[in-house]
Structures are given as C-alpha cells and as structure tokens.
Design a protein around this motif. Structure first.
Motif, PDB file in Angstrom:
ATOM      1  N   ALA A  98       0.822  -1.205   0.000  1.00 12.42           N
ATOM      2  CA  ALA A  98       0.000   0.000   0.000  1.00 12.42           C
ATOM      3  C   ALA A  98       0.860   1.259   0.000  1.00 12.42           C
ATOM      4  N   SER A  99       2.066   1.176   0.550  1.00  9.26           N
ATOM      5  CA  SER A  99       2.944   2.347   0.606  1.00  9.26           C
ATOM      6  C   SER A  99       3.284   2.850  -0.794  1.00  9.26           C
ATOM      7  N   GLN A 100       3.579   1.926  -1.697  1.00 10.70           N
ATOM      8  CA  GLN A 100       3.872   2.352  -3.072  1.00 10.70           C
ATOM      9  C   GLN A 100       2.631   2.906  -3.757  1.00 10.70           C
ATOM     10  N   ALA A 101       1.478   2.348  -3.403  1.00 15.74           N
ATOM     11  CA  ALA A 101       0.235   2.878  -3.953  1.00 15.74           C
ATOM     12  C   ALA A 101       0.036   4.337  -3.543  1.00 15.74           C
ATOM     13  N   LEU A 102       0.348   4.657  -2.291  1.00 12.60           N
ATOM     14  CA  LEU A 102       0.253   6.044  -1.827  1.00 12.60           C
ATOM     15  C   LEU A 102       1.224   6.937  -2.593  1.00 12.60           C
ATOM     16  N   ASP A 103       2.440   6.452  -2.771  1.00 10.27           N
ATOM     17  CA  ASP A 103       3.471   7.238  -3.441  1.00 10.27           C
ATOM     18  C   ASP A 103       3.066   7.586  -4.867  1.00 10.27           C
ATOM     19  N   ILE A 104       2.616   6.605  -5.643  1.00 10.33           N
ATOM     20  CA  ILE A 104       2.285   6.911  -7.031  1.00 10.33           C
ATOM     21  C   ILE A 104       1.006   7.741  -7.127  1.00 10.33           C
ATOM     22  N   PRO A 124       2.428   8.456   9.980  1.00 12.18           N
ATOM     23  CA  PRO A 124       3.439   9.409   9.489  1.00 12.18           C
ATOM     24  C   PRO A 124       3.917   9.180   8.070  1.00 12.18           C
ATOM     25  N   GLY A 125       3.356   8.210   7.360  1.00 14.40           N
ATOM     26  CA  GLY A 125       3.848   7.910   6.024  1.00 14.40           C
ATOM     27  C   GLY A 125       3.315   8.803   4.923  1.00 14.40           C
ATOM     28  N   TYR A 126       2.315   9.637   5.212  1.00 14.25           N
ATOM     29  CA  TYR A 126       1.723  10.457   4.156  1.00 14.25           C
ATOM     30  C   TYR A 126       2.498  11.745   3.908  1.00 14.25           C
ATOM     31  N   GLU A 127       2.780  12.484   4.978  1.00 10.31           N
ATOM     32  CA  GLU A 127       3.348  13.822   4.818  1.00 10.31           C
ATOM     33  C   GLU A 127       4.669  13.845   4.048  1.00 10.31           C
ATOM     34  N   PRO A 128       5.620  12.935   4.302  1.00 11.52           N
ATOM     35  CA  PRO A 128       6.856  12.979   3.517  1.00 11.52           C
ATOM     36  C   PRO A 128       6.619  12.785   2.022  1.00 11.52           C
ATOM     37  N   LEU A 129       5.672  11.929   1.653  1.00 11.28           N
ATOM     38  CA  LEU A 129       5.381  11.717   0.238  1.00 11.28           C
ATOM     39  C   LEU A 129       4.764  12.975  -0.382  1.00 11.28           C
ATOM     40  N   ILE A 130       3.937  13.642   0.388  1.00  8.46           N
ATOM     41  CA  ILE A 130       3.347  14.908  -0.074  1.00  8.46           C
ATOM     42  C   ILE A 130       4.440  15.954  -0.263  1.00  8.46           C
ATOM     43  N   THR A 131       5.356  16.026   0.687  1.00 10.81           N
ATOM     44  CA  THR A 131       6.473  16.975   0.603  1.00 10.81           C
ATOM     45  C   THR A 131       7.344  16.684  -0.608  1.00 10.81           C
ATOM     46  N   VAL A 258       3.267   6.193 -13.838  1.00  7.53           N
ATOM     47  CA  VAL A 258       4.177   6.405 -12.708  1.00  7.53           C
ATOM     48  C   VAL A 258       4.596   5.068 -12.120  1.00  7.53           C
ATOM     49  N   HIS A 259       3.638   4.178 -11.969  1.00  4.78           N
ATOM     50  CA  HIS A 259       3.920   2.836 -11.434  1.00  4.78           C
ATOM     51  C   HIS A 259       4.913   2.090 -12.325  1.00  4.78           C
ATOM     52  N   GLN A 260       4.724   2.172 -13.629  1.00  2.23           N
ATOM     53  CA  GLN A 260       5.583   1.459 -14.574  1.00  2.23           C
ATOM     54  C   GLN A 260       7.038   1.881 -14.439  1.00  2.23           C
TER      55      GLN A 260
END
Length: 384
Positions: A98-104, A124-131, A258-260
C-alpha cells in the motif's frame, strides 16, 4: 556534495517511530507493544500457492498493472465486500504494498504548492510523500471529535489550493472508523468540489462493531476517489508486499505510467499468493478479526481501570490513550516508560504534533504479552 541533494529529500526526516526505536533499542527486558503488523502467520494455503507459483517458474515480469486473474479477483472481492465496482482491465493496479500505492497516487495528482488535508493524529507515512511531490500537508485536528474528520472541520480547511483529502479509516494510530452516515456528511462537502479523495482502507477487514463502508460506494464522488488497500493486514502478508489501487479509468491510466517507471510490476510470486488469498482465503480475515476484538476488549478494560482517557477502537489494532503529562513530551514519556517501566509504546507525536500527550499501543500481540505489558504500564502509572 550534500548541498547538491534534492532539497525536498533533505527536508524530510526519518519517522518519529524509527527515532524512538533507535533510542530504546539497547534497553533490556522490555515488553514491546509497538509493532503494527499481525502476529498471525500467513495462512498455509497462501504460502503453498506462493511455493507452487515458484516451482511453476512464474518468476517473470507480469503486466504492469498486475496479472489479470488477480485484478479480476480484486474487483470481485471489493464488489462482494464493499459494494464498489472497478473494471479489472483499466481501473485496478497491483502495487508493491500500500505504501507504493500512496506514493504513485501523490506523484500523479499533486503539483507544487498544492495542499492535502490530513486528519490528525495520523500515520506518518503520508506527509513525507506529499512533501516530496512539492505539495503541503494541512493537518485537521480530530482530537475533540473522537478522532474523526467532521464535515465542519473539512470545510474549514479547504482553500483554493486544496487538491486532495486523505481518509485513512480505520485509522492508524487511533482505531477510529466511519459509519455510512458520517461518510455521507463528508460527501456533502466534497461532491461539488474539484478535490481528490484518497481513501486508505488497508484495515478495512479489521472493523469490529459495524461493517466497513468505503466512500467510493457513494456515486457522487466515485470519479474523484482513489482507494488504497492490500493484503498485509487482512491476510497477514506484510512481507509479500502486495497492495492495490482502485481508481476511475481516466485517472488510473496516468497512475499506471508512474507505477511502470517506479517498479515495472509487483512481485509475480506475491501476486499468485494474493490471488489465492482473495479467492480461497475469504474466511481468513474473519478469524483474525475475532481474535483482535477479544484482545481489544481486554486491553480497553485494563486501560480504563488505570484511569487513562481512551477511546475504544472501531477498527485496526491500536489504542491511542491520552496520558496526564504536563512537563514532558510524549517522546520523553516513551523513554521513561521504556527505561523505568520496561514497556514500550509509540509516542503520540510520531503521528503529528496533534498526538502530543498520547501514546500508541498495538494489541497485535498474544494475551500473555498484552497482560505482561499492561501490568508494567499499570505499575509505572501507580508510582508517578
């Protein structure tokens, strides 16, 4: 050369959870109630399916979006369990957890200076990806509303820069979840706005007192909703790293690009294990959920008896009690608990500043471990 690094990478930090663990790692005889993963083993039939796939040499690249058999199984599973319908051909992407799903997702929808509303305290895994995407996280305080984002709080945080709202329910770290009526209130705010909804539903199979309802089941917002889910929590498959995205075709086609370029495809062996989980393992989550509910009830009774201010979790496997601390941070309390009380909980400030004064306790442990840890917590509180 450090000055030449990506400034966004330099601006984010290792999570507060990891910092805390590093500080108490050398402490001895600690009962840890910290880990957010099932204490069950992956069911045997799923492991056998992975082994069979390996022996059948299913070890090559798959379709970027995942094997079609798994995407069909995901589609059928979500329609049967949550009444949400997604086309396996062009609306489902199998991801590396799911972490990679959030990232892409964030990398697809966000532009620099966009804003994303996060109901805090929050994982805490959302904010760094947003940044990293150049956008800004905006925290909405839920501590006075049973850790749930209300329509009033949502409306108050929407600006002309708002691009997305994250709905991570059931919640890590609070265990809060939404009823259909509560989601209806949020839909009334969002249905006429050009704002994406990211529904992180990784704990959807671990809901205790009512059936999980997905916001994607509301037709008014389906076309702007991205659902993130996976097999880690529901089938005790954290190490298999299988998650998935559900999104309308117009959006998933861009996410797939993005995933590819990110991972090509999820592990082929893990995909065949996931296929077994969703077709032959539909009863597996209920067995785990029943056990977690018994543990939840036991821990809740103990925490209330200790006099702690605590909500009973509606889902996931965490408590988020508030502690009567005044002159120390949650991080400092966590160190005191570890060093003097010999029990480890996760400091609430790891889940944004809105977690100050709270600690996260995981009950994804056997009863003996829970009893021992809670005994130590009670002893610690009695001498304070």
């Amino acid at each position: 050369m450090q000055q030449s690094l990506n400034r966004m990478v330099k601006s984010i930090e290792i999570s507060g959870i990891r910092k805390f663990f590093n500080l108490v790692a050398n402490e001895t005889d600690i009962v840890s109630l910290t880990i957010g993963q099932p204490d069950f083993h992956t069911p045997e039939h799923i492991k056998n399916a992975a082994s069979h796939a390996l022996m059948q040499n299913k070890t090559t690249y798959t379709h970027n979006a995942g094997i079609i058999e798994l995407r069909k199984a995901i589609s059928e599973y979500n329609e049967a369990n949550y009444s949400i319908c997604y086309n396996p051909e062009n609306e489902i992407i199998v991801t590396t957890g799911a972490s990679q799903a959030l990232d892409i997702t964030f990398r697809t929808i966000l532009n620099p200076n966009d804003e994303v509303i996060l109901p805090g305290p929050i994982y805490p895994g959302y904010e760094p990806l947003i940044t990293l995407a150049g956008a800004k996280a905006i925290h909405a305080d839920t501590t006075k509303d049973n850790f749930k984002l209300t329509k009033e709080a949502l409306a108050n945080h929407i600006t002309d820069k708002t691009k997305c709202v994250v709905l991570p329910y059931p919640s890590n770290p609070t265990g809060a979840s939404f009823t259909k009526e509560e989601l209806c209130d949020l839909v009334s705010v969002l249905k006429n706005k050009d704002i994406f909804i990211l529904a992180d539903e990784i704990y959807s199979e671990l809901v205790y007192d009512h059936k999980h309802v997905s916001i994607a089941s509301f037709p008014e917002v389906r076309d702007k909703t991205i659902v993130v889910n996976g097999l880690s929590k529901s089938h005790a498959m954290t190490g298999f790293r299988i998650g998935y995205l559900l999104a309308p075709a117009w959006l998933s086609s861009h996410m797939l690009k993005v995933h590819q370029y990110n991972v090509s495809c999820a592990s082929s062996i893990s995909q065949y294990a996931a296929l077994e989980a969703l077709t032959a393992g539909q009863a597996d989550p209920a067995l785990m959920c029943e056990s977690y509910k018994k543990r939840r009830d036991y821990v809740y009774e103990r925490l209330v008896r200790m006099g702690l201010d605590v909500n009973i979790p509606e889902g996931a496997f965490y408590f988020f009690p508030k502690f009567p601390i005044h002159n120390m941070t949650s991080f400092e309390l966590g160190l005191e608990l570890a060093r003097k009380g010999k029990v480890a909980l996760v400091p609430g400030e790891s889940f944004s500043n809105l977690g100050k004064g709270y600690m996260r306790l995981s009950y994804a442990y056997d009863f003996n471990t829970l009893e021992k840890g809670l005994d130590r917590l009670e002893d610690f509180l009695q001498v304070q």
